[in-house]
Design a protein around this motif. Structure first.
Motif, PDB file in Angstrom:
ATOM      1  N   VAL A  50       0.879  -1.162   0.000  1.00  0.00           N
ATOM      2  CA  VAL A  50       0.000   0.000   0.000  1.00  0.00           C
ATOM      3  C   VAL A  50       0.915   1.211   0.000  1.00  0.00           C
ATOM      4  CG1 VAL A  50      -1.627   1.336   1.382  1.00  0.00           C
ATOM      5  CG2 VAL A  50      -1.953  -1.129   1.088  1.00  0.00           C
ATOM      6  N   VAL A  54       1.502   0.587  -5.267  1.00  0.00           N
ATOM      7  CA  VAL A  54       0.428  -0.408  -5.180  1.00  0.00           C
ATOM      8  C   VAL A  54       0.141  -1.035  -6.541  1.00  0.00           C
ATOM      9  CG1 VAL A  54      -1.416   1.312  -5.431  1.00  0.00           C
ATOM     10  CG2 VAL A  54      -1.898  -0.834  -4.265  1.00  0.00           C
ATOM     11  N   PHE A  55       0.344  -0.237  -7.610  1.00  0.00           N
ATOM     12  CA  PHE A  55       0.060  -0.738  -8.963  1.00  0.00           C
ATOM     13  C   PHE A  55       1.262  -1.409  -9.623  1.00  0.00           C
ATOM     14  CE2 PHE A  55      -3.269   2.733  -8.958  1.00  0.00           C
ATOM     15  CZ  PHE A  55      -4.337   1.859  -8.871  1.00  0.00           C
ATOM     16  N   TYR A  57       1.871  -4.225  -9.933  1.00  0.00           N
ATOM     17  CA  TYR A  57       1.400  -5.393 -10.699  1.00  0.00           C
ATOM     18  C   TYR A  57       1.032  -5.032 -12.134  1.00  0.00           C
ATOM     19  CZ  TYR A  57      -3.165  -3.684  -8.886  1.00  0.00           C
ATOM     20  OH  TYR A  57      -4.244  -2.920  -8.532  1.00  0.00           O
ATOM     21  N   GLN A  66      -1.464  -8.253  -4.102  1.00  0.00           N
ATOM     22  CA  GLN A  66      -1.486  -6.932  -3.475  1.00  0.00           C
ATOM     23  C   GLN A  66      -1.713  -7.172  -1.983  1.00  0.00           C
ATOM     24  OE1 GLN A  66      -3.668  -4.617  -1.848  1.00  0.00           O
ATOM     25  NE2 GLN A  66      -1.782  -3.438  -1.906  1.00  0.00           N
ATOM     26  N   ALA A  67      -0.856  -6.570  -1.149  1.00  0.00           N
ATOM     27  CA  ALA A  67      -0.932  -6.849   0.294  1.00  0.00           C
ATOM     28  C   ALA A  67      -1.497  -5.656   1.063  1.00  0.00           C
ATOM     29  CB  ALA A  67       0.462  -7.164   0.826  1.00  0.00           C
ATOM     30  N   ALA A  68      -2.034  -5.930   2.237  1.00  0.00           N
ATOM     31  CA  ALA A  68      -2.476  -4.859   3.131  1.00  0.00           C
ATOM     32  C   ALA A  68      -1.259  -4.037   3.571  1.00  0.00           C
ATOM     33  CB  ALA A  68      -3.198  -5.442   4.339  1.00  0.00           C
ATOM     34  N   HIS A  69      -1.519  -2.828   4.058  1.00  0.00           N
ATOM     35  CA  HIS A  69      -0.455  -1.865   4.392  1.00  0.00           C
ATOM     36  C   HIS A  69       0.535  -2.469   5.394  1.00  0.00           C
ATOM     37  CE1 HIS A  69       1.417   1.938   4.447  1.00  0.00           C
ATOM     38  NE2 HIS A  69       0.648   2.603   5.290  1.00  0.00           N
TER      39      HIS A  69
ATOM     40  N   ASN B  64      -2.143 -12.654   7.379  1.00  0.00           N
ATOM     41  CA  ASN B  64      -1.568 -12.225   6.099  1.00  0.00           C
ATOM     42  C   ASN B  64      -0.728 -13.334   5.462  1.00  0.00           C
ATOM     43  OD1 ASN B  64      -2.256  -9.299   5.328  1.00  0.00           O
ATOM     44  ND2 ASN B  64      -1.987  -9.241   7.546  1.00  0.00           N
ATOM     45  N   TYR B  67      -3.316 -15.239   3.779  1.00  0.00           N
ATOM     46  CA  TYR B  67      -3.649 -14.547   2.513  1.00  0.00           C
ATOM     47  C   TYR B  67      -2.668 -14.973   1.421  1.00  0.00           C
ATOM     48  CZ  TYR B  67      -4.301 -10.349  -0.547  1.00  0.00           C
ATOM     49  OH  TYR B  67      -4.517  -9.473  -1.594  1.00  0.00           O
ATOM     50  N   GLU B  90      -8.704  -7.120   9.693  1.00  0.00           N
ATOM     51  CA  GLU B  90      -8.238  -6.457   8.473  1.00  0.00           C
ATOM     52  C   GLU B  90      -7.919  -7.507   7.402  1.00  0.00           C
ATOM     53  OE1 GLU B  90      -4.167  -5.320   8.253  1.00  0.00           O
ATOM     54  OE2 GLU B  90      -4.579  -3.455   7.202  1.00  0.00           O
ATOM     55  N   TYR B  94      -9.525  -8.325   3.630  1.00  0.00           N
ATOM     56  CA  TYR B  94      -8.732  -8.445   2.392  1.00  0.00           C
ATOM     57  C   TYR B  94      -8.949  -9.808   1.731  1.00  0.00           C
ATOM     58  CZ  TYR B  94      -5.914  -4.156   2.581  1.00  0.00           C
ATOM     59  OH  TYR B  94      -5.493  -2.855   2.545  1.00  0.00           O
ATOM     60  N   ILE B 212      -3.750 -11.421  -7.321  1.00  0.00           N
ATOM     61  CA  ILE B 212      -4.612 -11.480  -6.137  1.00  0.00           C
ATOM     62  C   ILE B 212      -4.718 -10.050  -5.622  1.00  0.00           C
ATOM     63  CG2 ILE B 212      -4.849 -12.377  -3.785  1.00  0.00           C
ATOM     64  CD1 ILE B 212      -5.059 -14.506  -6.076  1.00  0.00           C
ATOM     65  N   ASN B 213      -5.931  -9.527  -5.585  1.00  0.00           N
ATOM     66  CA  ASN B 213      -6.071  -8.085  -5.377  1.00  0.00           C
ATOM     67  C   ASN B 213      -7.469  -7.752  -4.879  1.00  0.00           C
ATOM     68  OD1 ASN B 213      -5.521  -5.334  -5.593  1.00  0.00           O
ATOM     69  ND2 ASN B 213      -6.249  -5.247  -7.711  1.00  0.00           N
TER      70      ASN B 213
END
Ligand SMILES: Cc1ncc(C[n+]2csc(CCOP(=O)(O)OP(=O)(O)O)c2C)c(N)n1
Lengths: 248, 359
Positions: A50, A54-55, A57, A66-69, B64, B67, B90, B94, B212-213
């Motif tokens: 994040v 982020v883009f 990809y 894409q991972a969480a912050h 995560n 994930y 969270e 996701y 994966i998004n």
């Protein structure tokens, strides 16, 4: 006619969303180049953070999550454990890696997780509009340190690479910069070594790249390069902090 | 452990073994009472079957890792208890947003805050209404016996894969800690499971990239993604409802799930012995909630007593499932205290007396 320069195959043929002069694009290109040369693309899984990247990809021609912050190293761990023969790399900014994601990066490094991390340190939160980061320098003006970073109330800028160098599980650590061609070449060598460490199964490798943010620093691209040299490099020294040979 | 044969086992170990049987070879978790036997069991068992157990630095990291592994296409599981499940929210959001299959076990304990380590059901809202941000749902299965937990866990991995969605097994401190005889289903070989063509394994010759998004920056695209999810949730609501009714012809019903349903069974017996027409409606899927069970009893049921180890959470769904003229009462204990069957019986006697059953 001899072709002396071409777009790496692993770099998608489309314009990026990055601001003019931003080093994220240079870093992407270096990764793509190495993915070509080391024949990694077909086995690669990237993790985008994040943050401005982020883009990622959209620009690198491999599988992505894409991972969480801040959680990219944990996500990378899950992927690498599932596919030990995949080439797994996380790409993170300094807010992502040095603030919200400190636990994840430290423990991935401490476990000697066999992944590669590309850490873009631009001393600011780019995507959210230029707030103070853990790496923001003393006196540096940001939207949440409008009078300049005050060490008394906000602490000192964090040197993540030096911190991680205290962990025995780490296979490779280096800090490079992209402010001129010579340093770009050195950074590319560091990245290659980090990627090689993973390929050889030596374990965790990270390359910190000292970067700019012309937009949020309020400078032209050229001014931002000068600012890196004058302000960033004295506080964030370049070089290798851990090499694979040291891993027993 | 031989397949099909009854053996005594602790709940936390049973759910772990059921996961392994279902082809789960990856577990990421963090210690918390009352579910510690689950990761402990996994740490040994997964190494026997060539799997990966990893004690993460936190529940945040663990979910995560789930994930990442789920996105890489393998069957993966994590477990925790209430405070740890809060930290996973969270990640669950996701996982739901990126449409990844995984199984999450919550052995619920008393809350809020650090609460207690005794059994509770006060995480019902969190698990069934979307404890994390955004509009999402996950299948939540609440077993009342260890055999049922084993069977549901085995199935949970199929449900998760079918919909590409997280599934939660929601137990409590009693379910996790008690021992019961259990017969295990056969050990699945993950190699026999169908490949997930969407997974990020590395391209390995594949033309298209897999991603994966959960990011859709354009609001119209994000809305389209939400509509697609809503369609999926509607399909799940159709197909994944599970419940059990004891004494379907009764006039009154106790509504309870999990451990509380076991206690309520004793009350039902005592009430029936005393001549009252009382049955038990036991939701097994907390989401999707078995509203249709109540629809089937409309016109027949004269009142419901919902019993929970909480201050009253599921009772809201019960009220939404019956017409407003049918009384729905609530009795609950919270913080790790279990309801006594005598107290449930007494509550039901009062409801029956008030609503005029004079048999
Ligand atoms: C949990 C959470 N908190 C905050 C944010 C908002 N946010 C998005 S990007 C970002 C900072 C990114 O800065 P950095 O990692 O330095 O990367 P850069 O954008 O500078 O490349 C923040 C705080 C978020 N998306 N999620």
């Amino acid at each position: 006619m001899k072709k002396v320069f071409t777009r790496p195959r692993a770099l998608a043929d489309r314009p990026t969303h990055y601001c003019p002069g931003c080093i994220h694009g240079v870093a992407h290109r270096m990764i793509a180049q190495l993915m070509d040369e080391m024949e990694l693309t077909d086995r690669a899984v990237g993790i985008s953070p994040v943050g401005c990247a982020v883009f990622a990809y959209n620009y690198l021609d491999c599988d992505f999550q894409q991972a969480a912050h801040g959680r990219a190293p944990a996500v990378a761990t899950g992927i690498k454990r599932a596919w030990p023969d995949a080439f797994v790399f996380a790409y993170q900014g300094d807010g992502d890696l040095a603030s919200i994601g400190t636990a994840e990066i430290i423990h991935a490094a401490s476990r000697g997780e066999n992944i590669s991390v590309v850490f873009i340190n631009n001393a600011i939160y780019g995507m959210t509009g230029g707030q103070m980061a853990p790496t923001t320098l003393e006196g540096q003006r940001t939207t949440t340190s409008p009078a300049g970073r005050d060490l008394k109330s906000t602490g000192h800028p964090m040197r993540m690479t030096e911190m991680l160098a205290t962990l025995p599980g780490v296979a490779y650590l280096a800090r490079g910069s992209c402010h001129d061609v010579k340093h770009i070449k050195a950074t590319e060598r560091y990245l290659r070594k980090a990627f090689e460490a993973q390929e050889a199964g030596h374990g965790f490798g990270m390359v910190e790249i000292v970067a700019n943010c012309p937009t949020n620093w309020g400078m032209s691209p050229v001014e931002s390069i000068d600012w890196i040299k004058e302000n960033m490099l004295p506080y964030f020294p370049l070089g290798e902090f851990r090499t694979t040979e040291e891993v027993d | 452990m031989t397949e099909g044969q009854l053996q005594m086992i602790k709940g936390n170990e049973a759910v772990a073994e059921a996961g392994v049987r279902a082809g789960c070879r990856f577990f990421f978790g963090y210690p918390i009472t009352p579910q510690n036997e689950l990761p402990e069991y996994m740490s040994g068992r997964l190494s026997e079957v060539g799997g990966t157990f990893l004690q993460a630095e936190s529940e945040v990291a663990a979910i995560n890792m789930v994930y990442g592994a789920a996105g890489a296409g393998v069957r993966v599981m994590t477990s925790s208890s209430s405070p740890g499940i809060s930290l996973k929210q969270e990640g669950i959001s996701y996982i739901a947003g990126a449409e990844l299959p995984c199984v999450i076990v919550n052995m619920v304990r008393g809350g809020p805050g650090l609460g207690s380590i005794q059994p509770a059901q006060s995480d019902y809202f969190q698990s069934t209404k979307g404890g994390g941000h955004g509009d999402y749902r996950m299948v939540v299965l609440a077993p009342a016996t260890l055999q049922e937990m084993v069977d549901l866990t085995y199935e949970a991995f199929d449900i998760a894969d079918r919909y590409r969605n997280p599934v939660m097994i929601q137990g409590d401190g009693v379910i996790g800690q008690m021992m019961e005889p259990v017969a295990f289903p056969p050990l699945m070989d993950p190699a026999d499971l169908p490949a997930k063509e969407w997974a990020t394994t590395g391209r390995r010759g594949r033309d298209a990239l897999n991603l994966i998004n959960s990011l859709y920056l354009d609001p119209d695209e994000c809305w389209a993604h939400n509509r697609k999810l809503a369609e999926k949730y509607a399909r799940m609501e159709q197909a994944e409802v599970r419940y059990e009714i004891d004494h379907e012809d009764a006039d009154y019903f106790i509504v309870a799930y999990g451990t509380t349903a076991r206690i309520a069974r004793r009350s039902v017996k005592d009430l029936r012995d005393a001549g009252h027409s009382v049955g038990l409606l036991r939701p097994i899927s907390l989401w999707p909630f078995p509203s249709k069970a109540f629809e089937g009893l409309a016109g027949q049921a004269r009142g419901y007593l919902t019993v929970e180890m909480s201050l009253g959470q599921m009772v809201e769904d019960v009220r939404l499932s019956v017409d407003s003229s049918t009384p729905v009462e609530f009795y609950g204990t919270a913080g790790g205290v279990m309801p006594r069957h005598q107290d449930i019986t007494e509550q039901m006697e009062k409801l029956v007396a008030r609503t005029g059953d004079n048999r």
